[in-house]
Design an enzyme around this catalytic site. Structure first.
Site, PDB file in Angstrom:
ATOM      1  N   VAL A 239      31.046  13.766  49.888  1.00 25.07           N
ATOM      2  CA  VAL A 239      31.856  12.558  49.735  1.00 25.07           C
ATOM      3  C   VAL A 239      31.413  11.592  50.828  1.00 25.07           C
ATOM      4  O   VAL A 239      31.480  11.920  52.017  1.00 25.07           O
ATOM      5  CB  VAL A 239      33.357  12.888  49.884  1.00 25.07           C
ATOM      6  CG1 VAL A 239      34.185  11.612  49.916  1.00 25.07           C
ATOM      7  CG2 VAL A 239      33.811  13.802  48.764  1.00 25.07           C
ATOM      8  N   ALA A 322      48.476  35.124  55.664  1.00 20.38           N
ATOM      9  CA  ALA A 322      49.842  35.445  56.084  1.00 20.38           C
ATOM     10  C   ALA A 322      49.979  36.899  56.530  1.00 20.38           C
ATOM     11  O   ALA A 322      50.604  37.194  57.555  1.00 20.38           O
ATOM     12  CB  ALA A 322      50.800  35.159  54.936  1.00 20.38           C
ATOM     13  N   HIS A 446      47.229  56.030  32.563  1.00 20.48           N
ATOM     14  CA  HIS A 446      46.519  55.402  31.449  1.00 20.48           C
ATOM     15  C   HIS A 446      47.524  54.768  30.495  1.00 20.48           C
ATOM     16  O   HIS A 446      48.564  55.357  30.257  1.00 20.48           O
ATOM     17  CB  HIS A 446      45.703  56.459  30.703  1.00 20.48           C
ATOM     18  CG  HIS A 446      45.000  55.903  29.507  1.00 20.48           C
ATOM     19  ND1 HIS A 446      43.881  55.110  29.629  1.00 20.48           N
ATOM     20  CD2 HIS A 446      45.267  55.996  28.178  1.00 20.48           C
ATOM     21  CE1 HIS A 446      43.477  54.747  28.412  1.00 20.48           C
ATOM     22  NE2 HIS A 446      44.308  55.273  27.516  1.00 20.48           N
TER      23      HIS A 446
END
Ligand code: FAD
Length: 471
Positions: A239, A322, A446
């Site tokens: 930018v 965190a 499963h």
């Protein structure tokens, strides 16, 4: 200013580093004062980070699931979005959690002070209180947990149309065109949420790929999905500048060859990193040192150069996550309580809550090789998972890295729905010193996605049932 009382422990910052430390210290019987700019604990994570972003991402995932369900005959029609209700729901989640933390602090008899603290010396903080006036508090020990803030893009205009993550989470509207500057996890999570809500999202990244820190193999399914969701993905692009009007932002971009172009967007989200919050804390009145990237230097107990002051969380270094902050906070409290404690994790999980999710823990394949390990790598593609098929997706991947000679699990990476939940098994395996065979021989239910971890482990120590390799 009131007369200074001597407190046993002062915690500055009520985020996931500070509040669990304060709670644990109170549980150990310490007299604790918790200072934060907000009235209730939570920090960036609860007010402006993990929790509000995951609330929006859940809404986005529901929209994406609903669309995907068309493939198996469920059509819900065009989704209707009530942005005000979505915003209110997000706020209700934040209020519920921070309110709960406030009650927990009160129940533990922690003294909470709302205001901004700075050190006067190595045993005193001065708090500019939110209610007005200053309070001086003397302490025997302090834990500094002031977190981090978004890095600003140099030259970006001061306009509500140019947002950081906090602005994006405020969800003022759903812009028709959104540019995300920065292809890290925060930009991609929020970009994907806005794309699901209806924005045409573009992302621009200076480096050669999005999620540049992550294992490219794990990132591939996510990047493929983003290719269909985002209007444009520009890598190796900078930018150069931005100009904002009341309604739009025009951004000048340059690719690696120096070709320039201008694009106009309704909003821009700048997510180019975060920097530690160490300014204005009066650290110069203490012996607390910063490293060359601005993080507070600590030892394994998270003690700074000033023996009475500890530092945890985002200000104490990478990864800025965190759960790493919380773990450090507890280590610091144990050290203050005189217990033998050190921050020495074998694995810190990281989760990207995109759609599909990505998660990893321990060493990546590249890191393991760089550290000189001889390794075996096993991959279990989710195309071979029964559970993934029932969920309508097969583009996930489970990748296990083990030491060649011993089979010891060194790292696990997962991409696919629920990767953030599944990764815990890898962290436990690494912390327990498990070998791949342990994971292969543990019976996994499963049909679940957790079987992909077992089958990847079978790929290292034996024979994965659902993959066939000609020998
Ligand atoms: P913070 O949570 O930053 O808290 C610091 C607190 O200290 C703040 O309340 C601040 O106001 C206060 N404070 C600062 N200076 C002072 C002062 N002088 N006096 C008193 N108080 C002060 N991490 C994850 O693990 N998972 C995620 O999914 C995730 N998602 C994220 C999404 C977003 C959009 C962002 C921005 C971050 C996200 N993070 C995530 C990162 C996570 O929020 C941080 O790693 C974590 O909050 C760091 O905790 P901390 O305790 O170090 O500091």
């Amino acid at each position: 200013m009131s007369e200074a009382e001597i407190r046993e422990l002062v915690v500055i910052g009520g985020g996931p580093g500070g509040y669990p430390a304060a709670f644990y210290a109170a549980d150990l019987g310490m007299d604790v004062t918790l200072i934060d700019t907000e009235a209730k604990p939570g920090g960036v994570c609860l007010y402006r980070g993990c929790i509000p972003s995951k609330t929006l991402l859940h809404a986005a995932a529901v929209l994406q699931e609903a669309k995907a369900a068309e493939a198996f005959g469920l059509a819900f029609g065009e989704a209707k979005m009530d942005v005000d209700r979505l915003r209110a729901w997000k706020q209700a989640v934040v209020d519920k959690l921070t309110g709960g933390l406030g009650q927990l602090a009160q129940a533990r008899k922690i003294r909470t002070v709302q205001g901004r603290a700075r050190f006067e010396d190595a045993a005193t903080v001065v708090v500019a209180k939110a209610s007005g006036g200053e309070e001086r508090i003397r302490f025997k020990a302090a834990i500094l947990a002031t977190g981090s803030e978004p890095v600003r893009l140099p030259g970006a205009p001061d306009s509500p149309r140019v947002m950081d993550s906090t602005g994006a989470l405020a969800l003022e509207d759903i812009p028709a065109r959104l540019l995300v500057v920065g292809g890290g996890y925060i930009g991609l999570e929020l970009g994907q949420a806005y794309a699901a809500f209806g924005s045409r999202v573009s992302v621009v990244e200076m480096l050669p790929q999005l999620m540049s820190g992550a294992d490219p193999e794990l990132a591939a399914p996510l990047l493929a999905r983003l290719g269909g969701q985002f209007e444009a993905i520009r890598v190796k692009t900078r930018v150069l500048g931005m100009e904002a009007t009341d309604t739009q932002v025009t951004v000048r971009l340059a690719d690696e060859a120096g070709n320039e172009c201008s694009e106009t967007y309704d909003r821009v989200l700048v997510s180019v990193g975060r920097r530690p919050n160490t300014r204005g804390l009066g650290l110069e009145q203490t012996r607390v040192q910063l490293d060359d990237r601005g993080f507070v230097v600590t030892d394994a107990q998270r003690r700074t150069g000033e023996p009475s002051i500890f530092a945890v969380g985002d200000i104490a270094g990478q990864p800025m996550l965190a759960h790493k902050a919380t773990h450090e906070g507890k280590v610091a409290v144990e050290a203050i309580a005189g217990r033998k404690a050190a921050f020495a994790p074998q694995a810190i999980p990281a989760v990207v809550f995109t759609y599909p999710e990505m998660a990893w823990t321990g060493l990546s394949e590249r890191e393991a090789r760089e550290k000189g390990f001889e390794i075996t790598v096993a991959r279990f593609p989710w195309g071979a998972s029964g559970r993934a098929a029932t969920l309508g997706g097969g583009d996930g991947l489970t990748k296990l890295i083990a030491e060649k000679t011993t089979g010891r699990v060194l790292g696990l990476g997962i991409t696919g729905p629920g990767a953030g939940e599944l990764i815990a098994e890898g962290t436990l395996a690494i912390e327990m010193g498990a070998v791949a065979e342990d994971l292969a021989l543990a019976i996994h239910a499963h049909p679940t996605l957790s079987e992909t971890v077992m089958e990847a482990a079978e790929g290292i120590s034996g024979h994965p049932t659902h993959l066939f390799r000609r020998s």
